[in-house]
Design an enzyme around this catalytic site. Structure first.
Site, mmCIF file in Angstrom:
data_model
loop_
_atom_site.group_PDB
_atom_site.id
_atom_site.type_symbol
_atom_site.label_atom_id
_atom_site.label_comp_id
_atom_site.label_asym_id
_atom_site.label_seq_id
_atom_site.Cartn_x
_atom_site.Cartn_y
_atom_site.Cartn_z
ATOM 1 N N LYS A 118 0.833 -1.205 0.000
ATOM 2 C CA LYS A 118 0.000 0.000 0.000
ATOM 3 C C LYS A 118 0.869 1.257 0.000
ATOM 4 O O LYS A 118 0.518 2.264 -0.615
ATOM 5 C CB LYS A 118 -0.968 -0.006 1.176
ATOM 6 C CG LYS A 118 -2.079 -1.041 1.040
ATOM 7 C CD LYS A 118 -3.102 -0.895 2.132
ATOM 8 C CE LYS A 118 -4.345 -1.715 1.889
ATOM 9 N NZ LYS A 118 -4.089 -3.151 1.751
ATOM 10 N N GLU A 202 -2.450 7.529 7.934
ATOM 11 C CA GLU A 202 -3.158 8.453 7.041
ATOM 12 C C GLU A 202 -4.370 9.029 7.770
ATOM 13 O O GLU A 202 -4.790 8.524 8.808
ATOM 14 C CB GLU A 202 -3.592 7.752 5.740
ATOM 15 C CG GLU A 202 -4.606 6.659 5.901
ATOM 16 C CD GLU A 202 -4.986 6.007 4.559
ATOM 17 O OE1 GLU A 202 -4.244 6.124 3.571
ATOM 18 O OE2 GLU A 202 -6.045 5.369 4.534
ATOM 19 N N HIS A 237 -14.842 -5.862 7.761
ATOM 20 C CA HIS A 237 -14.069 -5.795 6.514
ATOM 21 C C HIS A 237 -14.439 -6.881 5.528
ATOM 22 O O HIS A 237 -13.748 -7.065 4.541
ATOM 23 C CB HIS A 237 -12.567 -5.799 6.800
ATOM 24 C CG HIS A 237 -12.176 -4.704 7.735
ATOM 25 N ND1 HIS A 237 -12.173 -3.389 7.332
ATOM 26 C CD2 HIS A 237 -11.846 -4.719 9.047
ATOM 27 C CE1 HIS A 237 -11.822 -2.641 8.379
ATOM 28 N NE2 HIS A 237 -11.636 -3.415 9.423
ATOM 29 N N ARG A 293 -6.731 -8.750 -8.928
ATOM 30 C CA ARG A 293 -7.389 -10.055 -9.117
ATOM 31 C C ARG A 293 -8.811 -9.832 -9.614
ATOM 32 O O ARG A 293 -9.325 -8.716 -9.547
ATOM 33 C CB ARG A 293 -7.439 -10.778 -7.767
ATOM 34 C CG ARG A 293 -8.362 -10.058 -6.802
ATOM 35 C CD ARG A 293 -8.509 -10.746 -5.455
ATOM 36 N NE ARG A 293 -9.559 -10.105 -4.682
ATOM 37 C CZ ARG A 293 -9.385 -9.068 -3.861
ATOM 38 N NH1 ARG A 293 -8.191 -8.563 -3.686
ATOM 39 N NH2 ARG A 293 -10.392 -8.535 -3.206
HETATM 40 N N1 LIG Z 1 -8.206 6.445 6.142
HETATM 41 C C1 LIG Z 1 -9.295 5.647 6.318
HETATM 42 N N2 LIG Z 1 -10.403 6.155 6.926
HETATM 43 C C2 LIG Z 1 -11.490 5.376 7.115
HETATM 44 C C3 LIG Z 1 -11.487 4.033 6.691
HETATM 45 C C4 LIG Z 1 -12.579 3.156 6.860
HETATM 46 C C5 LIG Z 1 -12.468 1.870 6.392
HETATM 47 C C6 LIG Z 1 -13.629 0.986 6.532
HETATM 48 C C7 LIG Z 1 -13.689 0.138 7.608
HETATM 49 C C8 LIG Z 1 -14.801 -0.699 7.756
HETATM 50 C C9 LIG Z 1 -15.827 -0.695 6.845
HETATM 51 C C10 LIG Z 1 -15.752 0.162 5.739
HETATM 52 C C11 LIG Z 1 -16.798 0.197 4.784
HETATM 53 C C12 LIG Z 1 -16.716 1.054 3.707
HETATM 54 C C13 LIG Z 1 -15.607 1.873 3.529
HETATM 55 C C14 LIG Z 1 -14.554 1.872 4.454
HETATM 56 C C15 LIG Z 1 -14.648 1.023 5.560
HETATM 57 C C16 LIG Z 1 -11.266 1.438 5.761
HETATM 58 N N3 LIG Z 1 -11.106 0.190 5.286
HETATM 59 C C17 LIG Z 1 -9.765 -0.371 5.107
HETATM 60 C C18 LIG Z 1 -10.021 -1.814 4.771
HETATM 61 C C19 LIG Z 1 -11.351 -1.807 4.115
HETATM 62 N N4 LIG Z 1 -12.085 -3.030 4.317
HETATM 63 C C20 LIG Z 1 -12.092 -0.682 4.772
HETATM 64 N N5 LIG Z 1 -10.222 2.271 5.629
HETATM 65 C C21 LIG Z 1 -10.308 3.545 6.072
HETATM 66 N N6 LIG Z 1 -9.251 4.358 5.895
HETATM 67 CA CA LIG Z 2 -8.767 -4.379 -1.011
#
Ligand SMILES: Nc1ncc2cc(-c3cccc4ccccc34)c(N3CC[C@@H](N)C3)nc2n1
Ligand SMILES: [Ca+2]
Length: 450
Positions: A118, A202, A237, A293
């Site tokens: 990443k 971040e 997730h 993928r």
């Molecule tokens: N800087 C930042 N701020 C908020 C976030 C919130 C999430 C997140 C966490 C859990 C569920 C989510 C659903 C839709 C969009 C984002 C999320 C997120 N992730 C990373 C793994 C992916 N499954 C979701 N990264 C984030 N990054």
């Molecule tokens: Ca991904």
């Protein structure tokens, strides 16, 4: 044109059958691999040939790179499709396949390796002018440096594993005194889960949406997008519901995000099918990562574009140039996918493997079922709990929802607990129907105990 004589599918379940279906339409013979408990699985029955690659545990079978290449050699396969999960984004596997003189159906191993980090991806995209969230320019090397940057971008911030995915190792720091612990925990989990302790910091977005753009690129560098998908309804997730197109997309936002996705693919020298993931909040979008993928939810993009993404993967891997330009790609209607997992939504989504004693799959207008199960099948406990994908297409989002509700009503899976009832509740939830599906939808809606 016959792209290949024989393709080995290095996967199991619904995605193995999905790839075999594309092969059958292209008159390409298929080789299945299976672990001992998967001897009677549907994907084995569907293939022209099948080979046992070892014991139940993935490390002894579906992740056994050498065994899989041995089978490819023994069966005289000329290409390998990795599906998703398992070795699909393993650059060492892709390299081994190429070194064996076989074709890996996906991007080059170098591209997989670069986009698997990443930190490397974010730097590549930042330099290419793709919007990325502010944060540490590389992996964290000193706490003080991280604190300085976090203070500049403002709390809350999030610590993420560079080699990771699926939110593993992700820790939020609301203030400076939480940052050191978040970094320490993140590094420990990253090291144990991915063998690489690199973490980065971040800006944390409170309730982002997950919007992703499907891209297709051939070996000549012709790069197309196949529009957008929204995958914001996740739990721990794991995506549960995905839809295409994204319900809040506007022509301007689509123009900007698809242009960024194409820029990202070109910056990465991308070939074959890939997905550029973005976080979206208050009119802004930020690059998150590229998935190198075929994705579970490629189905809904196929529904609205009419393009068979797996057949395109095979054609590109065989060296064919994309026969169409961006102007030839249009979308029609709306599609939704509900992932059906053998889990108990009322018992913390714990896996519930076992024997299916009654099975009847839905059908009729606009319904597609991709599953690896059948009546009498025993779901093994060793693998991912997703047993089926139910997709519904409608002329518009409302019709897609109505059809999904009907199909969920028709779907009978008895003998194991599944997420069918949860999906039915989501399809009747006013916020979902209004298109207000952000990150914490499930927790906030208390549809399921978080
Ligand atoms: N800087 C930042 N701020 C908020 C976030 C919130 C999430 C997140 C966490 C859990 C569920 C989510 C659903 C839709 C969009 C984002 C999320 C997120 N992730 C990373 C793994 C992916 N499954 C979701 N990264 C984030 N990054
Ligand atoms: Ca991904």
């Amino acid at each position: 044109m016959k792209y290949f004589d024989k393709i080995l599918i290095a996967n199991r379940g619904e995605v193995a059958i999905r790839v075999m279906r594309a092969c059958r339409e292209l008159d390409i013979d298929t080789v299945a691999i299976y672990s001992e408990p998967d001897k009677n699985a549907l994907h084995v029955k569907y293939a022209d040939e099948s080979f046992c690659v070892g014991e139940a545990h993935p490390s002894k079978s579906y992740l056994n790179k050498e065994r899989i290449c041995d089978v490819a050699r023994k069966s005289a396969a000329d290409a390998i499709h990795p599906g998703y999960g398992f070795l699909a984004e393993n650059s060492q596997f892709a390299k081994l396949v190429e070194d064996e003189g076989l074709t890996f159906i996906g991007p080059s191993w170098k591209t997989i390796e670069a986009l698997g980090s990443k930190v490397v991806s974010k730097r590549m995209m930042r330099e290419a002018g793709v919007p990325v969230l502010p944060g540490t320019p590389d992996g964290v090397t000193s706490i003080d440096e991280a604190k300085k940057i976090a203070a500049e971008i403002g709390y809350p911030v999030v610590v993420k594993a560079s080699a990771g995915g699926g939110g593993i190792g992700m820790h939020i720091a609301e203030s400076e005194d939480q940052l050191e612990e978040a970094i320490d925990k993140g590094m420990r989990i990253a090291a144990s889960a991915f063998g690489d302790p690199t973490v980065f910091v971040e800006k944390y977005l409170a309730k982002p949406r997950h919007i992703e753009i499907q891209v297709l690129a051939d070996a000549k560098g012709n790069t197309l997008h196949l529009y957008d998908r929204e995958c914001s309804i996740q739990r721990r997730h794991q995506k549960l519901v995905e839809e295409a197109p994204c319900p809040i997309m506007t022509p301007d936002l689509r123009e900007r995000m698809t242009a960024s996705a194409i820029t990202a693919a070109k910056a990465a020298n991308y070939t074959n099918a890939g997905t550029v993931e973005f976080l979206y909040a208050n009119g802004n979008y930020y690059f998150m990562e590229v998935n190198t993928r075929l994705q579970v939810e490629h189905t809904i993009t196929e529904f609205i574009t009419g393009i068979d993404i797996v057949k395109k993967q095979i054609a590109i891997a065989a060296g064919e140039d994309l026969p169409m330009g961006q102007e030839d790609v249009s979308i029609r209607g709306h599609a939704i996918e509900c992932r059906i997992n053998a889990e108990d939504p009322l018992n913390n989504f714990s896996a519930d493997p076992g024997k299916i004693v009654r099975y009847r799959s839905p059908g009729g207008p606009g319904i597609r079922v991709d599953s690896g199960i059948h009546n009498g099948y025993t779901i093994p406990p060793h693998y991912d709990s997703m047993i089926s994908k139910l997709c519904a297409w409608g002329a518009d989002r409302e019709e897609a929802i109505l059809r999904m509700r009907r199909a969920l009503y028709e779907y009978v899976i008895l003998g194991v607990k599944t997420t069918l009832p949860l999906q039915y509740a989501i399809m009747r939830n006013p916020h979902f129907i209004a298109g207000d599906t952000h990150t914490h939808f499930l927790q906030e809606e208390h549809i399921a105990k978080s």
